[in-house]
Design an enzyme around this catalytic site. Structure first.
Site, PDB file in Angstrom:
ATOM      1  N   HIS A 129       0.975  -1.223  -0.094  1.00 12.33           N
ATOM      2  CA  HIS A 129      -0.071  -0.100  -0.068  1.00 12.33           C
ATOM      3  C   HIS A 129       0.879   1.325  -0.032  1.00 12.33           C
ATOM      4  O   HIS A 129       1.169   1.809   1.017  1.00 12.33           O
ATOM      5  CB  HIS A 129      -1.146   0.091   1.151  1.00 12.33           C
ATOM      6  CG  HIS A 129      -1.973   0.915   1.324  1.00 12.33           C
ATOM      7  ND1 HIS A 129      -3.348   0.771   1.450  1.00 12.33           N
ATOM      8  CD2 HIS A 129      -1.904   2.128   0.593  1.00 12.33           C
ATOM      9  CE1 HIS A 129      -4.033   1.746   1.396  1.00 12.33           C
ATOM     10  NE2 HIS A 129      -3.406   2.780   0.907  1.00 12.33           N
ATOM     11  N   HIS A 159       1.751   5.166  -2.149  1.00 17.04           N
ATOM     12  CA  HIS A 159       1.280   6.188  -3.133  1.00 17.04           C
ATOM     13  C   HIS A 159       2.288   6.957  -3.629  1.00 17.04           C
ATOM     14  O   HIS A 159       3.362   7.398  -2.941  1.00 17.04           O
ATOM     15  CB  HIS A 159       0.511   7.233  -2.454  1.00 17.04           C
ATOM     16  CG  HIS A 159      -0.862   6.884  -1.883  1.00 17.04           C
ATOM     17  ND1 HIS A 159      -2.078   6.694  -2.518  1.00 17.04           N
ATOM     18  CD2 HIS A 159      -1.250   6.139  -0.730  1.00 17.04           C
ATOM     19  CE1 HIS A 159      -3.213   5.971  -1.977  1.00 17.04           C
ATOM     20  NE2 HIS A 159      -2.525   5.603  -0.847  1.00 17.04           N
ATOM     21  N   LEU A 160       2.947   6.494  -4.831  1.00 21.34           N
ATOM     22  CA  LEU A 160       4.114   6.950  -5.606  1.00 21.34           C
ATOM     23  C   LEU A 160       3.959   8.192  -6.209  1.00 21.34           C
ATOM     24  O   LEU A 160       4.800   9.183  -6.657  1.00 21.34           O
ATOM     25  CB  LEU A 160       4.782   6.140  -6.509  1.00 21.34           C
ATOM     26  CG  LEU A 160       5.263   4.735  -5.927  1.00 21.34           C
ATOM     27  CD1 LEU A 160       5.770   3.779  -6.977  1.00 21.34           C
ATOM     28  CD2 LEU A 160       6.314   4.904  -4.901  1.00 21.34           C
ATOM     29  N   ARG A 161       2.732   8.863  -6.485  1.00 20.85           N
ATOM     30  CA  ARG A 161       2.204   9.848  -6.811  1.00 20.85           C
ATOM     31  C   ARG A 161       2.527  10.398  -8.210  1.00 20.85           C
ATOM     32  O   ARG A 161       2.228  11.406  -8.886  1.00 20.85           O
ATOM     33  CB  ARG A 161       2.631  11.115  -5.974  1.00 20.85           C
ATOM     34  CG  ARG A 161       2.542  11.140  -4.514  1.00 20.85           C
ATOM     35  CD  ARG A 161       1.057  11.381  -4.241  1.00 20.85           C
ATOM     36  NE  ARG A 161       0.774  11.234  -2.959  1.00 20.85           N
ATOM     37  CZ  ARG A 161      -0.237  11.055  -2.189  1.00 20.85           C
ATOM     38  NH1 ARG A 161      -1.274  10.413  -3.066  1.00 20.85           N
ATOM     39  NH2 ARG A 161      -0.585  10.978  -0.910  1.00 20.85           N
ATOM     40  N   ASN A 204      -4.703   6.173  -7.157  1.00 18.81           N
ATOM     41  CA  ASN A 204      -5.261   7.671  -7.180  1.00 18.81           C
ATOM     42  C   ASN A 204      -4.109   8.593  -7.705  1.00 18.81           C
ATOM     43  O   ASN A 204      -3.875   9.596  -6.898  1.00 18.81           O
ATOM     44  CB  ASN A 204      -5.784   8.013  -6.034  1.00 18.81           C
ATOM     45  CG  ASN A 204      -4.797   7.899  -4.773  1.00 18.81           C
ATOM     46  OD1 ASN A 204      -3.728   7.280  -5.048  1.00 18.81           O
ATOM     47  ND2 ASN A 204      -5.185   8.607  -3.608  1.00 18.81           N
ATOM     48  N   ASP A 262      -8.603   3.289  -3.909  1.00 17.21           N
ATOM     49  CA  ASP A 262      -8.033   3.962  -2.441  1.00 17.21           C
ATOM     50  C   ASP A 262      -7.883   5.332  -2.356  1.00 17.21           C
ATOM     51  O   ASP A 262      -7.705   5.946  -3.533  1.00 17.21           O
ATOM     52  CB  ASP A 262      -6.593   3.355  -2.197  1.00 17.21           C
ATOM     53  CG  ASP A 262      -6.162   3.729  -0.847  1.00 17.21           C
ATOM     54  OD1 ASP A 262      -6.718   3.393   0.067  1.00 17.21           O
ATOM     55  OD2 ASP A 262      -5.227   4.340  -0.778  1.00 17.21           O
ATOM     56  N   HIS A 281     -10.924   0.846   0.379  1.00 15.43           N
ATOM     57  CA  HIS A 281     -10.703   1.696   1.748  1.00 15.43           C
ATOM     58  C   HIS A 281     -12.169   1.931   2.216  1.00 15.43           C
ATOM     59  O   HIS A 281     -12.903   2.744   1.673  1.00 15.43           O
ATOM     60  CB  HIS A 281     -10.456   3.043   0.865  1.00 15.43           C
ATOM     61  CG  HIS A 281     -10.138   4.450   1.848  1.00 15.43           C
ATOM     62  ND1 HIS A 281      -9.064   4.958   1.970  1.00 15.43           N
ATOM     63  CD2 HIS A 281     -10.935   4.987   2.589  1.00 15.43           C
ATOM     64  CE1 HIS A 281      -9.276   6.031   2.805  1.00 15.43           C
ATOM     65  NE2 HIS A 281     -10.522   6.088   3.194  1.00 15.43           N
ATOM     66  N   ASP A 329       0.744   2.548   3.465  1.00 18.77           N
ATOM     67  CA  ASP A 329      -0.032   3.658   3.488  1.00 18.77           C
ATOM     68  C   ASP A 329       0.811   4.959   3.055  1.00 18.77           C
ATOM     69  O   ASP A 329       0.403   6.012   3.163  1.00 18.77           O
ATOM     70  CB  ASP A 329      -1.296   3.851   4.125  1.00 18.77           C
ATOM     71  CG  ASP A 329      -2.446   4.895   3.535  1.00 18.77           C
ATOM     72  OD1 ASP A 329      -2.118   5.117   2.190  1.00 18.77           O
ATOM     73  OD2 ASP A 329      -3.259   5.327   4.057  1.00 18.77           O
ATOM     74  N   HIS A 355       2.737  14.285   0.939  1.00 14.38           N
ATOM     75  CA  HIS A 355       2.393  15.563   0.810  1.00 14.38           C
ATOM     76  C   HIS A 355       3.561  16.651   1.210  1.00 14.38           C
ATOM     77  O   HIS A 355       4.129  16.640   2.138  1.00 14.38           O
ATOM     78  CB  HIS A 355       1.091  15.874   1.614  1.00 14.38           C
ATOM     79  CG  HIS A 355      -0.156  14.955   1.306  1.00 14.38           C
ATOM     80  ND1 HIS A 355      -0.620  15.100   0.131  1.00 14.38           N
ATOM     81  CD2 HIS A 355      -0.747  13.942   2.107  1.00 14.38           C
ATOM     82  CE1 HIS A 355      -1.680  14.167   0.215  1.00 14.38           C
ATOM     83  NE2 HIS A 355      -1.727  13.349   1.304  1.00 14.38           N
TER      84      HIS A 355
END
Lengths: 433, 318
Positions: free
Chosen positions: A67, A69-71, A101, A159, A186, A312, A316
């Site tokens: 889980h 997020h590599l963006r 996402n 997610d 999610h 997760d 940011h």
């Protein structure tokens, strides 16, 4: 000595080799040739090669974080595949499953292809895309799960958002079942979480922040489990945070339903008290819960209800975190702190070291259907070496991730990654900061 | 007395000691006299600058702070969100940093989101006063209520807050007034009850504030020495919180009849503005024998003078 792929012949000598997949925990040597594990045991090897002295270190399968997020694409100012996979390598993680996402959403073959191509060009660990369940994460139209799976998607998830509509979730489970695909939910009933920005309880009452009740999670987990019973689709609860949801998963597993769940290091190690002072690095979705919930996830880990630990990892930038609490983005980074924070479970007597490593390697690899998370002879040479006793202080500013939103900044931890090897190639070496 | 004050900001009642609260109240009492003079101005804060920065509509609190500064000869500037650059996309932190560059002595802030004052205090140097942040705190309201109650202790035949029963009634969930009052009253030893419909009660309030929770107004009023009614925001009506004004007034409105359940000498308070006939009937609001609502307003001015005075460095040097 080294092949065109960069894979060296590496002899790792005298470490404590732990391979949960085979119940191995002994002092042994490991021989990596051509990017593959050639032999494990007390070995005699005299050919010229790179030798790593591993005495005092644990030698384990490279970690698998299902889980992340590599963006990339779309929010490369927060993280990209180059920085995210380097953060993974620094945390001993050799495989990541990246959430869809992105911008555009990873709901289409072209985006999946782009992620895979960027991973080949710029990544240093294995990147396995998770495809969206619904187009645009809109919760309405299913994606081409068959084609996406064939292209390399290891699971499907919306997610960041739940699949809220019950009929759509039912269809998604039915459809995914044809391909034996895993759906990662999610779980959060949006009408219950409302405009809440932290766990609803004593702390939210004191701080005057709108709360998200535990029921926002468990209501959806309960619903989904009934839909799993109806459809037979494989279902995985992302970042479980509440006692009620853990209990629901326990009952489902007792009923032999294909249900699993993961927990993040922050949910098993922190509570909503971390929000006191309106610290936006303690703001995430689902929120940090109360002490009862934290104890329930610890029990769930100890009893094998929760089989996976995943970060997760949600980078940011400062502009989205150094703002009023209610406006701050949800999420924290976690790749570079997963191992030492999880080792606290060993010291606290919650789980054995081998069980912790299984939850961070073998179990998620099996769920995703990828042949990693093991030190079996013939498997890819994905290995982490770490010193379980070395103490250090987490400093977000020193991290490889582009973003610094760690809720563990300043925490004194034990256990330090020394070397990370992916396919026989050393991708991270601790320089002893 | 006033040398007990060493804080840079007034962010909330949380964490204030009994001594600090008493310092604030004593200072307010000594400054109150200024407001009764023919010439209502003293030179105490001459050369000091106070900025009132209001991100939420407010007439009375802003006016109260403005007069408090002016009566002590401070230069007071009012800024409201409508005329600020927040709407141009500037971040809150940038807005404050710009104001700080003009070197004000105190910035008074009201903001619709909880915790904004703590966020700003962590990132700025200016002295900040919380004039209400979301549903979190409104410490000067808490202090003016404490001062008003303190004034009435002799009439209630009591010499301290110890054992005093205070019923805070209405929309506790969304109320910063309830939170600041509960914190201050508990610190001074009073017994606090939260009274209101279950849909407007915050989660685990008993544990969070050491209060008792009552969903029937009659039960909450029984024997209370102080009855504090909260304002019910109109937007709560016709929502999942409450079905109608009629039902609210019927079950949670304070009437003369219901007030008989409280202590015979009980006082009635309201932070204003009142919804007459909703949470409070006019016969109670206008009854000089029990209603102390206008005394609250007068004390508000004195308390805000005291806060500005202490924060402008009249206390111990930091």
């Amino acid at each position: 000595m080294s092949t065109p792929s960069g894979a060296e012949t590496i002899f790792i000598r005298g470490g404590r080799v732990i391979d949960p997949a085979h119940g191995r925990d002994e002092t042994a040597d490991l021989l990596l040739v051509d990017g593959v594990i050639q032999a494990v045991g007390r070995l005699e090897f005299t050919a010229p090669c790179r030798i790593i002295e591993a005495e005092g270190l644990v030698v384990a399968p490279g970690l698998v974080d299902m889980h992340v997020h590599l963006r990339e694409p779309g929010q490369e100012y927060k993280e990209d595949i180059a920085s995210g996979t380097r953060a993974a390598a620094a945390g001993g993680v050799t495989s990541v499953a990246c959430m869809p996402n992105t911008q555009p959403v990873a709901d289409d073959l072209s985006v999946i292809g782009y992620i895979q191509e960027r991973a080949r060009q710029t990544g240093v660990v294995r990147v396995f895309p998770v495809g969206a369940i619904t187009k645009g994460l809109q919760g309405q139209v299913l994606t081409e799960m068959g084609l996406l799976q064939r292209a390399g998607c290891v699971a499907f998830s919306d997610d960041g958002r739940p699949v809220s509509d019950s009929a759509v979730m039912r269809k998604a489970l039915e459809y995914a079942r044809m391909f034996d695909a895993l759906l990662i939910q999610h779980a959060e009933e949006p009408s219950l979480s409302g405009n809440g920005c932290m766990h609803e309880g004593v702390v939210s009452t004191r701080l005057g922040l709108a709360g998200i009740p535990s029921a926002a999670e468990s209501v959806m987990v309960d619903r989904d489990i009934r839909l799993v019973a109806l459809t037979g689709g494989r279902y995985h609860v992302a970042h479980v945070s509440t006692r009620e949801a853990v209990e629901a998963v326990r009952r489902a597993r007792q009923e032999r339903l294909p249900v699993s769940c993961e927990v993040t290091p922050h949910h098993f190690s922190l509570t909503d008290e971390a929000v006191i002072g309106y610290d936006t690095d303690a703001k995430m979705s689902p929120p940090l819960r109360g002490g009862v919930d934290r104890q329930a996830v610890l029990d769930g880990l100890a009893q094998g209800v929760i089989t996976v630990i995943a970060t997760d990892h949600a980078p940011h930038d400062e502009e989205n975190k150094r703002v009023e609490f209610c406006r701050a983005a949800n999420g924290v980074i976690g790749l570079e702190t997963m191992l030492p924070v999880t080792l606290e479970l060993v010291r606290d007597g919650v789980m054995s070291l081998s069980a912790c490593l299984a939850a961070m390697s073998y179990h998620p690899a099996r769920l995703l259907g990828i042949p990693h998370g093991t030190l079996a002879v013939g498997a890819a040479a994905d290995v982490v070496l770490f010193d379980p006793e070395e103490s250090w202080t987490v400093d977000a500013r020193q991290m490889r991730s582009k973003s610094k939103n760690s809720c563990f900044h300043g925490r004194r931890v034990k256990g330090r990654v020394k070397q990370t090897i992916v396919g026989g190639r050393i991708v991270y070496t601790d320089e002893g900061r | 007395m006033s040398n007990l004050w060493t804080r840079k900001h007034l962010l909330g009642m949380a964490g204030l000691s009994r001594e600090e609260i008493n310092t604030l109240l004593d200072t307010a009492v000594s400054l109150r006299e200024v407001n009764r003079r023919e010439i209502k101005k003293v030179p105490t804060l001459r050369g000091k600058t106070v900025i009132n920065l209001f991100f939420e509509n407010s007439t009375r609190t802003r006016t109260s702070f403005e007069l408090a500064g002016k009566r002590m000869s401070a230069d007071v500037v009012n800024m409201s969100v409508a005329s600020s650059s927040v709407k141009k996309g500037e971040t809150l932190l940038d807005t404050l940093a710009n104001l700080q560059a003009m070197n004000p002595d105190v910035v008074v802030i009201r903001h619709p989101e909880s915790g904004v004052l703590e966020f700003l205090a962590n990132n700025l140097n200016a002295a900040l006063v919380n004039a209400g942040d979301g549903r979190h705190e409104h410490p000067t309201q808490g202090l003016l209520d404490l001062l008003t109650i303190q004034d009435h202790l002799p009439l209630l035949d009591r010499d301290s807050f110890a054992g005093l029963v205070v019923a805070i009634c209405g929309d506790v969930l969304h109320s910063r007034v309830a939170r600041s009052n509960a914190l201050g009253l508990k610190t001074l030893g009073a017994e606090v009850r939260f009274v209101g419909p279950s849909t407007l009660m915050p989660s685990q309030a008993e544990e969070a504030f050491g209060v008792t929770v009552h969903h029937r107004l009659e039960e909450g009023l029984a024997g209370a020495h102080v009855v504090m009614m909260l304002r019910l925001q109109n937007e709560r009506m016709n929502s999942p919180y409450l079905p109608s004004v009629r039902e609210y007034a019927e079950f949670w409105g304070l009437t003369r009849n219901r007030l008989r359940l409280a202590d015979p000498k009980a006082i009635v308070m309201h932070p204003g503005p009142i919804n007459r006939g909703v949470e409070l009937s006019s016969e109670v609001a206008d009854d000089p024998d029990c209603s102390v609502i206008l005394e609250q307003v007068a004390n508000g001015l004195a308390v805000r003078m005291a806060v500005l005075y202490l924060l402008c460095g009249a206390g111990v040097r930091r």
